[in-house]
Design an enzyme around this catalytic site. Structure first.
Site, short mmCIF file in Angstrom:
data_model
loop_
_atom_site.label_atom_id
_atom_site.label_comp_id
_atom_site.label_asym_id
_atom_site.label_seq_id
_atom_site.Cartn_x
_atom_site.Cartn_y
_atom_site.Cartn_z
N ASP A 168 0.80 -1.23 0.00
CA ASP A 168 0.00 0.00 0.00
C ASP A 168 0.83 1.27 0.00
OD1 ASP A 168 -2.33 -1.62 0.16
OD2 ASP A 168 -1.94 -1.85 2.30
N LYS A 185 2.08 1.97 -5.10
CA LYS A 185 2.74 1.42 -6.30
C LYS A 185 1.88 1.55 -7.54
CE LYS A 185 3.00 -2.62 -4.47
NZ LYS A 185 2.61 -2.27 -3.09
N GLY A 215 -4.13 -4.67 -4.12
CA GLY A 215 -5.14 -3.66 -4.43
C GLY A 215 -4.44 -2.46 -5.00
N HIS A 216 -4.45 -2.32 -6.30
CA HIS A 216 -3.73 -1.22 -6.94
C HIS A 216 -4.72 -0.16 -7.40
CE1 HIS A 216 0.06 -3.87 -7.62
NE2 HIS A 216 -0.21 -3.62 -6.37
N GLN A 264 2.23 -6.11 -3.00
CA GLN A 264 2.53 -6.02 -1.56
C GLN A 264 3.88 -5.31 -1.34
OE1 GLN A 264 1.62 -9.47 -2.69
NE2 GLN A 264 -0.46 -8.76 -2.51
P1 IMP Z 1 -2.87 -12.83 2.02
O1 IMP Z 1 -1.92 -12.31 1.01
O2 IMP Z 1 -4.31 -12.56 1.67
O3 IMP Z 1 -2.61 -14.25 2.39
O4 IMP Z 1 -2.63 -12.00 3.38
C1 IMP Z 1 -1.43 -12.12 4.12
C2 IMP Z 1 -1.02 -10.79 4.71
O5 IMP Z 1 -0.63 -9.91 3.65
C3 IMP Z 1 -2.13 -10.05 5.47
O6 IMP Z 1 -1.54 -9.33 6.53
C4 IMP Z 1 -2.67 -9.08 4.42
O7 IMP Z 1 -3.29 -7.97 5.01
C5 IMP Z 1 -1.39 -8.71 3.70
N1 IMP Z 1 -1.62 -8.26 2.32
C6 IMP Z 1 -1.91 -9.01 1.24
N2 IMP Z 1 -2.03 -8.26 0.14
C7 IMP Z 1 -1.79 -6.99 0.52
C8 IMP Z 1 -1.74 -5.73 -0.18
O8 IMP Z 1 -1.91 -5.64 -1.39
N3 IMP Z 1 -1.46 -4.64 0.58
C9 IMP Z 1 -1.21 -4.73 1.91
N4 IMP Z 1 -1.25 -5.87 2.59
C10 IMP Z 1 -1.53 -6.99 1.91
MG MG Z 2 -2.55 -2.01 -2.06
#
Ligand code: IMP
Ligand code: MG
Length: 410
Positions: free
Chosen positions: A13, A16, A40-41, A221
């Site tokens: 977040d 990017k 989430g872009h 991420q």
């Molecule tokens: P997962 O990727 O859904 O398995 O989540 C694992 C961890 O990564 C959690 O803490 C999510 O909140 C975090 N996470 C996954 N995708 C994102 C992202 O795009 N931005 C921020 N945190 C993320």
């Molecule tokens: Mg994001």
């Protein structure tokens, strides 16, 4: 620069999507190399907001193309939604997306399993619930479904039956769709995506084209959520470092630059260690002003101060060559700003963590600096210079708002 990677150097977040979108017009290919619909872009195109989870952030107004490489896990339902939304505003854009047949498919079963596991965990990870962990788990345990299996219906059905038998043996009869239903669902999605012109092509087939053209690798991420080097187990299930470009057939040594995107402060969504987390009301102010709510899940993000040891760590882990700072404007009007310059670990001061475990023991050592009213002020420039000195990286761009054009080059 002909070939660059833009990755998150914090916990995701960092902005990017917006940065990639800003650069995208100058690159022929935008390549996503890891993760899936968890990302989430958020990008703004002519004032309209688009939140893409899977699609590479190509500029619709250029002729750039998007490649979803083998390192990704693809939720076809989500992919279709995103392509359809883009198609309604930019007819024909579907043809500009390519999926590597070696990528894995996220099934509804994976999303369900993600939630089942989270509920069973003593310390939930706070996943996005998008089935990311279970898809990568099935990949590693050799039960996964690859995109190319969509091209052979007999094998696809057989694989689904095998997988279902295993899943109900492990989790009980807790899944909402049976193999036949999943099969029909996948075939329908496949056909709709193909009808919209989405292509299947491997990085080998595209390599001649890749070598001739400019490439922008779009990370997902951030380094601190990297499966290997992040704050394990509170991480995602894929690589978040630039080294993930290997899945598209490149090494970081073949890149002209690796840009680490950082916010002027830090956020984290989900559970896990966060050394500079702020609990006072200033955190609520920053959260509101910075709209710090998850783009995928809507969850409020945890907020804290800039963490330079974590950024030095990200630099070391991900071969960063430059930094890009975003959201300095969110801190406008604060009298004082705290910056973590070192950690105290086991009673000793350390500038850079050497193993992810250090993050769990770290007590931040803060320096307080003067705030600014605008990112044009000297105090903000001083802040950027402090980041440069402390990380030994140059800050090449500064973003000061959500609009694609709200960026200046330094
Ligand atoms: P997962 O990727 O859904 O398995 O989540 C694992 C961890 O990564 C959690 O803490 C999510 O909140 C975090 N996470 C996954 N995708 C994102 C992202 O795009 N931005 C921020 N945190 C993320
Ligand atoms: Mg994001």
């Amino acid at each position: 620069m002909k070939r660059i990677a833009v990755i998150g150097a914090q916990w995701g977040d960092e902005g990017k999507g917006k940065i990639v979108n800003y650069f995208a017009r100058d690159y022929k290919w935008v390549i996503r190399f890891s993760g899936g619909a968890n990302a989430g872009h958020t990008i703004y195109i002519k004032g309209k907001k688009y939140v893409n989870h899977l699609l590479p952030s190509i500029d619709p107004h250029s002729d750039s193309k998007g490649f979803l490489s083998s390192g990704m896990v693809i939720d076809l339902e989500e992919m279709l939604k995103e392509v359809e939304k883009m198609e309604s505003d930019f007819p024909g854009i579907g043809k500009r997306f390519y999926i590597d047949p070696e990528a894995f498919i996220t099934l509804p079963w994976h999303r369900e399993q993600d939630l089942l596991l989270e509920n069973m965990r003593k310390k939930p990870i706070g996943t996005t619930g998008k089935g990311i962990g279970p898809t990568y788990t099935d990949k590693v345990s050799r039960e996964g479904l690859k995109i190319y299996m969509l091209q052979d219906e007999g094998t696809l059905f057989e694989k689904l039956e095998e997988l279902y038998t295993l899943k109900i043996a492990l989790f009980g009869d807790k899944f909402s769709m049976n193999p036949k239903e999943i099969f029909d669902y996948l075939i329908e999605l496949r056909d709709k995506l193909l009808k919209l012109g989405v292509n299947l092509a491997s990085s080998i087939e595209l390599m001649a084209n890749f070598k001739e053209n400019s490439l922008l690798f779009e990370g997902a991420q951030g380094v601190m959520l990297d499966l290997d080097f992040g704050t394990y187990p509170f991480v995602t299930s894929s690589t978040c470092t630039a080294h993930g470009v290997i899945s598209a057939g490149f090494s970081t040594a073949e890149l002209d630059g690796v840009f680490g995107v950082i916010k002027a402060y830090t956020t984290r969504v989900g559970s896990g260690v966060f050394p500079t987390e702020e609990h006072a009301s200033i955190a609520d102010i920053i959260r509101e002003r910075g709209a710090e709510f998850g783009a995928t899940t809507g969850r409020p993000r945890r907020v804290g101060w800039l963490d330079l040891p974590a950024i030095r760590y990200a630099k070391a882990r991900s071969a960063l060559t430059h930094l890009i700072v975003t959201k300095g404007d969110v801190l406008n009007g604060l009298d004082e700003i705290k910056v973590c310059v070192a950690y105290e670990i086991d009673g000793a001061e350390r500038r850079t963590p050497v193993v992810s475990r250090d993050l769990f023991k770290a007590k931040p050592v803060y320096r307080t600096v003067r705030g600014w009213n605008s990112v044009k002020d000297k105090e903000f420039e001083d802040y950027i210079k402090l980041i440069e000195e402390e990380t030994e990286l140059s800050v090449s761009y500064v973003s000061y708002g959500p609009g694609t054009e709200e960026v200046f080059e330094r």
